[in-house]
Design an enzyme around this catalytic site. Structure first.
Site, short mmCIF file in Angstrom:
data_model
loop_
_atom_site.label_atom_id
_atom_site.label_comp_id
_atom_site.label_asym_id
_atom_site.label_seq_id
_atom_site.Cartn_x
_atom_site.Cartn_y
_atom_site.Cartn_z
N LYS A 223 8.03 55.11 68.82
CA LYS A 223 8.80 54.01 69.07
C LYS A 223 7.75 52.81 69.46
O LYS A 223 8.25 51.77 68.98
CB LYS A 223 9.80 54.11 70.18
CG LYS A 223 10.48 53.06 70.82
CD LYS A 223 11.28 52.27 70.01
CE LYS A 223 11.50 50.74 70.56
NZ LYS A 223 12.36 50.05 69.86
N CYS A 277 11.09 42.86 73.41
CA CYS A 277 10.15 44.17 73.11
C CYS A 277 8.97 44.25 72.62
O CYS A 277 8.10 44.66 73.06
CB CYS A 277 11.39 44.66 71.94
SG CYS A 277 13.10 44.77 72.64
N1 SAJ Z 1 8.64 36.81 64.71
C1 SAJ Z 1 7.40 36.08 64.36
N2 SAJ Z 1 6.94 36.20 62.84
C2 SAJ Z 1 7.37 37.42 62.15
C3 SAJ Z 1 8.60 37.99 62.72
C4 SAJ Z 1 8.84 37.83 64.06
O1 SAJ Z 1 6.95 35.07 64.79
O2 SAJ Z 1 6.97 37.62 60.97
C5 SAJ Z 1 8.92 36.53 66.12
C6 SAJ Z 1 10.22 36.30 66.26
O3 SAJ Z 1 10.50 34.71 65.94
C7 SAJ Z 1 10.66 36.77 67.72
C8 SAJ Z 1 9.78 37.83 67.89
O4 SAJ Z 1 8.82 37.85 66.81
O5 SAJ Z 1 10.22 35.63 68.71
C9 SAJ Z 1 10.21 39.28 67.81
O6 SAJ Z 1 11.47 39.27 66.75
P1 SAJ Z 1 11.50 40.57 65.95
O7 SAJ Z 1 12.72 39.94 65.06
O8 SAJ Z 1 10.38 41.11 65.54
O9 SAJ Z 1 12.10 41.73 66.86
P2 SAJ Z 1 13.10 42.04 68.04
O10 SAJ Z 1 12.33 41.85 69.26
O11 SAJ Z 1 14.37 41.05 68.08
O12 SAJ Z 1 13.44 43.40 67.50
C10 SAJ Z 1 12.30 44.46 67.71
C11 SAJ Z 1 12.58 45.16 66.48
N3 SAJ Z 1 11.36 46.17 66.18
C12 SAJ Z 1 10.86 46.08 64.87
O13 SAJ Z 1 11.36 45.20 63.85
C13 SAJ Z 1 9.73 46.82 64.51
C14 SAJ Z 1 14.02 46.07 66.51
O14 SAJ Z 1 13.88 46.95 65.57
C15 SAJ Z 1 13.52 46.72 67.77
O15 SAJ Z 1 14.92 47.68 67.96
C16 SAJ Z 1 13.72 45.93 69.01
O16 SAJ Z 1 12.36 45.18 68.85
C17 SAJ Z 1 13.50 46.81 70.45
O17 SAJ Z 1 14.48 46.64 71.04
O18 SAJ Z 1 12.53 47.41 70.52
#
Ligand code: SAJ
Length: 456
Positions: A223, A277
């Site tokens: 995880k 997260c």
């Molecule tokens: N972000 C970027 N560039 C990217 C992707 C995301 O700057 O290429 C930023 C987003 O804008 C945001 C942050 O990263 O600020 C996090 O966003 P996210 O979409 O990556 O993830 P979360 O935090 O909404 O959800 C994550 C997810 N994990 C993964 O994709 C590996 C989700 O599946 C998990 O369930 C969640 O964390 C959790 O609760 O652990």
């Protein structure tokens, strides 16, 4: 006796003849409770907050998640879902408990497990034989076989894996897509032993399309590895953006080209990483691991945490290019949510951007079509209101509404020599510059005449 109990429990799960208590009714707990209720189980959602419990019992979702309100309403009305603040009462009815409380980090970036510990104590004191206890909260490696098992065993006097069952089933849902992902993302099921794995597998199979059996310790690390992998990859994209700015090339083109390689898939750079997260799980993963001289994971965190500062730096450059002063300039910050199309502002990069610019004396107005938060700045009701007489617009969140900004209209709303700082790279720089905007963006620098800055 042991196998009869398991057989009976499996039958009860298959017949949906089981009462589930979900402890913690937030972004993860409530979708969990509602989906298990929808599949036919009797579910009690537990939360400390009166307003959360009241909302659920009135058929409303306190969490703004697509489809969740409808699901809560339907299941409350059908009598399958109810909420309570009374954990002891709920546990007395429950055959299985799913813990879904937050596990944040403290100021020193160490895991703060007090919510989990409190939940475990309550459950331990009320644990009945044959109960399946599932932990869905994200935990540091070793927590299941350590703190979780020992607290439950010592307070209940029962033995895990024989008297009761204990399984780690980490959540994988992202806000905005929670219900879909709960059902469709493969679910890791890590019991502390085979009985615990089997029972939780049967339970989660009733809602999730695919379940994958493993052990508790492997699931804990897997995880954390998922979110850390994403954080490290985003940090790479962000560092690449800084390199591109320095080299006077556009990171968007660079990524597009590099991604044509069949084995390359670079993430998207931006104003930083937010949410509850990715900003925390890398610290949980490395917690208590052997200190290393070269720590990729912690360096990645630092890079991502630095990005809001970089946006401020670009803003200062943009204001300077316009011949204005950062003090007293009106700056519109578009987006306070931590990512696109959600109302969630937890650990949003916009927070640092707004706070630091206020400190520098700028007049900040935020606008977000989803999110109420303004981090102490003035909050505009409309996009037009935010942009009116603004000297600079910072695009901090890539909400759908911001993807097709009408630049022709915006140029008439903003002050003379308007600037755009495109943290998410969703505006076309050529179009913006043709219309008279001063354009800065993450990973964008085509001003070869400008001196290259020292690396940050
Ligand atoms: N972000 C970027 N560039 C990217 C992707 C995301 O700057 O290429 C930023 C987003 O804008 C945001 C942050 O990263 O600020 C996090 O966003 P996210 O979409 O990556 O993830 P979360 O935090 O909404 O959800 C994550 C997810 N994990 C993964 O994709 C590996 C989700 O599946 C998990 O369930 C969640 O964390 C959790 O609760 O652990």
């Amino acid at each position: 006796m042991k196998s009869i109990t398991i057989k009976k429990l499996i039958e009860d799960i298959q017949n949906k003849n089981l009462c589930l208590a979900v402890l913690g009714s937030g972004y993860v707990g409530l979708p969990t409770a509602a989906l298990f209720a929808e599949t036919g189980f009797k579910v009690i959602a537990i939360d400390l907050k009166h307003e959360v419990v009241k909302a659920i019992n009135n058929g409303l979702s306190p969490v703004n998640e697509p489809g969740l309100s409808k699901l809560v309403k339907r299941n409350v009305e059908a009598g399958r879902l109810r909420a309570t603040q009374n954990t002891t009462e709920a546990l007395s009815q429950a055959d299985s408990v799913i813990i879904s409380v937050q596990t944040p980090i403290d100021k020193k970036k160490k895991p703060n497990l007090r919510f989990l510990e409190k939940a475990l104590k309550k459950i331990g004191r009320n644990l009945k034989k044959g109960t399946l206890v599932v932990i869905s909260s994200t935990v540091p490696p070793g927590t299941m076989l350590g703190k979780v098992k020992s607290t439950l065993e010592s307070l209940s006097g029962l033995k895990a894996e024989t008297d009761f069952y204990l399984t780690y089933v980490p959540e994988r849902i992202a806000p905005g897509k929670a219900l879909k992902e709960f059902v469709e993302s493969p679910r890791l099921i890590g019991g502390i032993g085979p009985n615990s794995t089997k029972l939780a597998t049967e339970l989660f199979r009733t809602v999730c399309k695919k379940v994958i059996e493993t052990d508790a310790s492997t699931a804990e690390v897997a995880k954390l590895a998922e979110n850390t992998f994403r954080d490290v990859n985003i940090a790479f994209a962000n560092q690449l953006a800084l390199i591109c700015e320095h080299q006077g090339v556009d990171v968007k083109n660079v990524i597009e080209l590099a991604n044509t390689h069949p084995r390359v898939n670079i993430h998207t750079p931006g104003p930083g990483v937010g949410g509850p997260c990715l900003t925390k799980d890398p610290y949980l993963l490395t917690y208590q691991s052997k200190p290393l001289n070269h720590d990729l994971i912690k360096t990645a965190r630092k890079i991502n945490d630095h990005m809001p500062e970089h946006i401020i730096k670009l803003t200062m450059q943009a204001i300077k290019t316009a011949g204005k002063n950062i003090q007293n300039s009106k700056i519109a910050v578009l987006g306070t949510a931590y990512k696109a199309n959600v109302d969630d502002s937890r650990q949003s990069p916009s927070k640092t951007i707004v706070h630091k610019l206020i400190k520098l004396g700028s007049k900040i107005v935020t606008y977000d079509p989803y999110c109420k938060e303004s981090f102490g700045a003035e909050k505009a009701k409309t996009l037009q209101q935010a942009l009116e007489k603004a000297d600079c617009t910072i695009i901090s969140t890539d909400h759908a509404e911001f993807k097709n900004l009408n630049l022709k209209e915006i140029v008439t709303l903003m002050n003379d020599k308007p600037a755009i700082v495109d943290g998410r790279r969703i505006v076309n720089p050529n179009e913006a510059e043709k219309l008279g905007f001063i354009y800065y963006g993450t990973g964008f620098n085509k001003r070869s005449s400008e001196p290259l800055e020292k690396p940050e």
